[in-house]
Design a protein around this motif. Structure first.
Motif, PDB file in Angstrom:
ATOM      1  N   HIS A  48       0.874  -1.182   0.000  1.00 19.52           N
ATOM      2  CA  HIS A  48       0.000   0.000   0.000  1.00 19.52           C
ATOM      3  C   HIS A  48       0.901   1.219   0.000  1.00 19.52           C
ATOM      4  O   HIS A  48       1.707   1.385   0.914  1.00 19.52           O
ATOM      5  CB  HIS A  48      -0.872   0.041   1.251  1.00 19.52           C
ATOM      6  CG  HIS A  48      -1.965  -0.959   1.244  1.00 19.52           C
ATOM      7  ND1 HIS A  48      -3.214  -0.686   0.744  1.00 19.52           N
ATOM      8  CD2 HIS A  48      -1.996  -2.241   1.684  1.00 19.52           C
ATOM      9  CE1 HIS A  48      -3.980  -1.756   0.864  1.00 19.52           C
ATOM     10  NE2 HIS A  48      -3.271  -2.714   1.435  1.00 19.52           N
ATOM     11  N   PRO A  49       0.774   2.077  -0.999  1.00 23.37           N
ATOM     12  CA  PRO A  49       1.653   3.246  -1.068  1.00 23.37           C
ATOM     13  C   PRO A  49       1.527   4.090   0.191  1.00 23.37           C
ATOM     14  O   PRO A  49       0.438   4.241   0.736  1.00 23.37           O
ATOM     15  CB  PRO A  49       1.116   4.032  -2.272  1.00 23.37           C
ATOM     16  CG  PRO A  49       0.220   3.123  -3.007  1.00 23.37           C
ATOM     17  CD  PRO A  49      -0.209   2.039  -2.074  1.00 23.37           C
ATOM     18  N   ASN A  50       2.634   4.604   0.626  1.00 27.28           N
ATOM     19  CA  ASN A  50       2.628   5.468   1.795  1.00 27.28           C
ATOM     20  C   ASN A  50       2.019   6.815   1.444  1.00 27.28           C
ATOM     21  O   ASN A  50       2.487   7.519   0.548  1.00 27.28           O
ATOM     22  CB  ASN A  50       4.059   5.642   2.292  1.00 27.28           C
ATOM     23  CG  ASN A  50       4.124   6.576   3.478  1.00 27.28           C
ATOM     24  OD1 ASN A  50       3.830   7.754   3.346  1.00 27.28           O
ATOM     25  ND2 ASN A  50       4.500   6.055   4.624  1.00 27.28           N
ATOM     26  N   ALA A  51       0.957   7.149   2.163  1.00 26.57           N
ATOM     27  CA  ALA A  51       0.188   8.346   1.825  1.00 26.57           C
ATOM     28  C   ALA A  51       1.015   9.617   1.958  1.00 26.57           C
ATOM     29  O   ALA A  51       0.926  10.512   1.118  1.00 26.57           O
ATOM     30  CB  ALA A  51      -1.054   8.432   2.715  1.00 26.57           C
ATOM     31  N   GLY A  52       1.834   9.674   2.999  1.00 23.29           N
ATOM     32  CA  GLY A  52       2.631  10.877   3.210  1.00 23.29           C
ATOM     33  C   GLY A  52       3.635  11.080   2.093  1.00 23.29           C
ATOM     34  O   GLY A  52       3.762  12.178   1.538  1.00 23.29           O
ATOM     35  N   ALA A  53       4.310  10.032   1.739  1.00 20.71           N
ATOM     36  CA  ALA A  53       5.321  10.123   0.698  1.00 20.71           C
ATOM     37  C   ALA A  53       4.676  10.503  -0.633  1.00 20.71           C
ATOM     38  O   ALA A  53       5.178  11.349  -1.375  1.00 20.71           O
ATOM     39  CB  ALA A  53       6.046   8.796   0.558  1.00 20.71           C
ATOM     40  N   ALA A  55       1.915  12.125  -1.058  1.00 22.12           N
ATOM     41  CA  ALA A  55       1.463  13.511  -0.999  1.00 22.12           C
ATOM     42  C   ALA A  55       2.643  14.462  -1.183  1.00 22.12           C
ATOM     43  O   ALA A  55       2.551  15.469  -1.886  1.00 22.12           O
ATOM     44  CB  ALA A  55       0.772  13.776   0.336  1.00 22.12           C
ATOM     45  N   LEU A  56       3.733  14.121  -0.537  1.00 27.81           N
ATOM     46  CA  LEU A  56       4.903  14.993  -0.609  1.00 27.81           C
ATOM     47  C   LEU A  56       5.416  15.091  -2.038  1.00 27.81           C
ATOM     48  O   LEU A  56       5.700  16.176  -2.557  1.00 27.81           O
ATOM     49  CB  LEU A  56       6.002  14.443   0.308  1.00 27.81           C
ATOM     50  CG  LEU A  56       7.315  15.221   0.324  1.00 27.81           C
ATOM     51  CD1 LEU A  56       7.056  16.673   0.718  1.00 27.81           C
ATOM     52  CD2 LEU A  56       8.284  14.577   1.303  1.00 27.81           C
ATOM     53  N   ASP A  96     -10.018  10.402   0.280  1.00 25.02           N
ATOM     54  CA  ASP A  96     -10.559  10.225   1.614  1.00 25.02           C
ATOM     55  C   ASP A  96     -11.091  11.558   2.123  1.00 25.02           C
ATOM     56  O   ASP A  96     -10.887  12.599   1.496  1.00 25.02           O
ATOM     57  CB  ASP A  96      -9.480   9.672   2.549  1.00 25.02           C
ATOM     58  CG  ASP A  96      -9.325   8.174   2.386  1.00 25.02           C
ATOM     59  OD1 ASP A  96     -10.231   7.446   2.817  1.00 25.02           O
ATOM     60  OD2 ASP A  96      -8.314   7.734   1.811  1.00 25.02           O
TER      61      ASP A  96
END
Lengths: 336, 336
Positions: A48-53, A55-56, A96
Motif C-alpha cells: 500500500h503506497p505510503n500516503a505521506g510520501a 502527498a509529498l 478520503d
DNA sequence: CCGGTCTATCGAAGCGCTTCGACGGTGTAT
DNA sequence: ATACACCGTCGAAGCGCTTCGATAGACCGG
C-alpha cells in the motif's frame, strides 16, 4: 514486520521503482507483461503506497475536507446523510475525507489548506453571511459549498432548490383544491442566523401560493410539542378555512401530527399535511406523509463531483440547484 | 505564491532548518531568544508545516480514523454527536480525523492503516460479531472501539454502561412505587444484528426489576407511529396493572407519548415514562421526559483520550464503562 | 543499412520534514 | 590551567514516493 515499500515491490518484480510507480498511476505506458508482473508483486507483498510520501512527491494528498459546523436548529440526521454520501462519493474518486467542525473557525480551514493536508474543501450548512466564505476566495484549494451565501460570486454552490420545494408544496395543495394554506418552518433562531434555505422555502411557498390566488402564510415553528401545539392551535383559530399545512421542520413534523390529533382535526380529511423532510420520517408518521424529501445523498454526491472537476481544472457551474420531487402519500387529499 | 517551507523560516530567522524543527516540536532545548526569533518568523511568513512531509519523516500522520458504519436502526443524531466530540477532542491533541464509512469494509481499514494515512482508529457502533474486530488485532495501529464485541480480549472498548442504564430506570420506577413495568426497545432488526447495547439495556432492566420484586418485561419496538400504537395498546391490555414504561428508542419516543395520548392514558398520572435518549429529545417532549441520557460527547471524548494514550505507548484499561445518570423531569410520578 | 521515431523502461533528483551525530562554547570540578 | 560535561545549534542523511530526462531497442522508410 517492516512495512512494504515501492522498492520492495520493484525488487520482487525485477523492475525499477519508477516502473512500479507508472504501473500504479498509469501515467506512462507500460507493457502488459511488465504490468502484470508488477501487479502480482503488489498483491503478493500486500503493498500500500505510503500516503505521506505520495502527498509529498505529488503535491496531492487525495484527501478532501468536509467542514460541518454544528449549530442549533440544524438537523443532525440530514447532516449525517450528507456526510456519508460525501465520503462514499469521495472514495469513488479515490479520495478520503477529513472531518472538520467549526470549532476552529476559519483558522482551521487555513491550517488544513496551508499544510496541504487536503486538496479541496466541501463546506456544509453555509450561512448567508458566512465568515468562512471570504477565506475561501483567498485559498489556493478549490472548494464547494452546500448552501448559498449572500454573495456567491466566484464560488461553487450546490443545494436543493428550496424555493422550488416550497412552491411545489403550494402547487400540490392548490391542485387538490385547497384555498388557504400555511407553512410551518424552522425555529426562529434559524432565520435570525440567516440560513438561506429556510427563508427561500418560505418565499417560494408564499409566492407560488399567491400566484395561484391562494391565501398562503408562512411562520417559524419551535420544536417542543407544547409550542407546536400552541402554534397550530393559534393558526387554525386565526384561519378557520385553512385546510393545507406544510411542515418544513423535521423535529416538529411528529408533533404537528400529534397536535392536530389533540385538536381533533383529522388528517387528511380535514387538514392535508405536506412535509419537507427525509423519507423515513415521512414514512414513519401516521398517516404516512406526502413529502418533498431532502435529497441529502444527491447533494453530497454532486458537491464531491464538482470538487473533483475543479481539482482537475475543469470548469464548473457556479450554482447547482437540485430539483425537488414531491411524493404523494396518505396525508393529502382533495378538499371536500 | 509559492508555499512557505521550513527552509524559508530558517533563512528568515537566520538559523538552521533543524533548529526551526526543534523549536516547533520542542524535542530539544533551544534558547529562549532563538526560539522567539523563530516563532516571529513563523508568524511573519505564515508558515504551516507540510503534513505529508511531516508524516513521511516522522512516521506519524497526526490523523486518526473515525469509522462510522451506517446501519438501519442506528440513531443518526447520536452518531453525529459522537463524531463531533471525537473531532473536537482529537483537535485538542493536535490530531485530525478521517471519516470512514463501512462501505469499504475491513479492506478500508487495512488500506488507511497500511498507507500510514492514520495513526490510529476509533470504531463506532461495534456489533457483537463484528467483521472488523479480528482485523484490528492484526493491525499495528492502535484502536479504540465504541461498544463491545463478543470477544473484547486484547481490545480497548468504551461505552455507556447500558445494563446499568436499564437498571437505573427500573430502580427509579420501583422507588416511585410502581410494581409492573415494561421496556420498549429498539426495532427487531437491531437485536437480530446483535448490537450489544440494546440487549444489555434489556437485561439490566429486567434483572434489576426482578431483583426488586417487580414484574418487568422488555420487548422490541418498531418505529412507525401505528406500530408503536399497536405495541403500546397490546402491552397495556396484557398488563392492566402496568404503570411504568421505559423507552429505549429515540425514533419511537415521540410516538409512544402520542400513543398514550390516543389511548387516553395520562402521563405521568396514569403511566410514568422514562426515556433513554439524548437530552434534547427528552426536553422537547410533552411532558418533558425523565430520562437517562446517552452521553455521546463523553464517550467520544474518552475514546480519543484512550487512543492518544495508546499512541504514546501508555497502558490503558481494556474496558471503560461510563456511568449513566438519570434526570428526573415531569413524566414520572409516584404510583397512586 | 542508416537516420529517425516510437515505445518501454531506468536512474536520479527532488518533495519538505525529522532526527542523529557532531561540534563549538560555556560552566564546573579537579 | 586541564579535563569533562553539558547546552544550544548545525549539517546531512534519510523517509517513500513521483516525475523528468535519458537510454536502449524495435521498427520504419528510403
Amino acid at each position: 514486520m517492516r512495512t512494504v515499500t515501492i522498492a520492495d515491490v520493484a525488487k520482487h518484480a525485477g523492475v525499477a521503482v519508477s516502473t512500479v510507480s507508472y504501473v500504479l498511476s498509469g501515467k506512462r505506458a507500460i507493457s502488459a507483461t511488465t504490468s502484470q508482473r508488477v501487479m502480482r508483486s503488489v498483491r503478493a507483498l500486500g503493498y500500500h503506497p505510503n500516503a505521506g510520501a505520495r502527498a509529498l512527491a505529488s503535491k496531492r494528498s487525495n484527501v478532501i475536507a468536509l467542514v460541518l459546523p454544528l449549530r442549533a436548529g440544524m438537523h443532525l440526521p440530514v447532516a449525517m446523510q450528507f456526510a456519508t454520501s460525501v465520503v462514499t462519493t469521495a472514495r469513488q474518486f479515490d479520495h478520503d475525507v477529513l472531518l472538520m467542525t467549526a470549532d476552529e473557525g476559519p483558522d482551521g480551514l487555513r491550517r488544513v489548506a496551508a499544510s496541504a493536508l487536503v486538496d479541496g474543501l466541501v463546506l456544509m450548512d453555509v450561512e448567508i453571511n458566512d465568515l468562512r466564505v471570504p477565506l475561501l476566495r483567498e485559498l489556493e484549494e478549490p472548494s464547494v459549498l452546500i448552501g448559498f451565501p449572500a454573495d456567491a460570486s466566484g464560488l461553487t454552490c450546490v443545494d436543493l432548490d428550496f424555493a422550488r420545494a416550497g412552491a411545489l408544496c403550494a402547487e400540490h395543495l392548490a391542485s387538490l383544491g385547497h384555498r388557504e394554506i400555511a407553512l410551518l418552518g424552522a425555529p426562529h433562531v434559524v432565520y435570525q442566523r440567516g440560513t438561506g434555505y429556510a427563508e427561500r422555502t418560505m418565499e417560494g411557498f408564499v409566492e407560488a401560493g399567491q400566484a395561484l390566488g391562494l391565501s398562503a402564510i408562512a411562520l417559524p415553528c419551535e420544536e417542543g410539542f407544547d409550542e407546536v401545539c400552541a402554534t397550530v392551535k393559534t393558526l387554525l383559530e386565526g384561519h378557520p378555512g385553512l385546510s393545507g399545512l406544510v411542515v418544513h421542520n423535521e423535529a416538529a413534523v411528529g408533533h404537528v401530527l400529534g397536535a392536530l390529533r389533540v385538536l381533533g382535526r383529522r388528517v387528511p380529511e380535514e387538514v392535508s399535511v405536506v412535509a419537507i423532510c427525509p423519507g423515513d420520517v415521512a414514512e414513519r408518521a401516521s398517516p404516512p406523509l406526502t413529502s418533498v424529501l431532502i435529497p441529502a445523498a444527491d447533494v453530497g454526491h454532486q458537491a464531491v463531483r464538482l470538487l473533483m472537476s475543479k481539482l482537475e481544472g475543469a470548469p464548473v457551474p457556479d450554482a447547482t440547484l437540485l430539483e425537488p420531487r414531491l411524493t404523494v402519500r396518505q396525508s393529502t387529499t382533495p378538499r371536500l
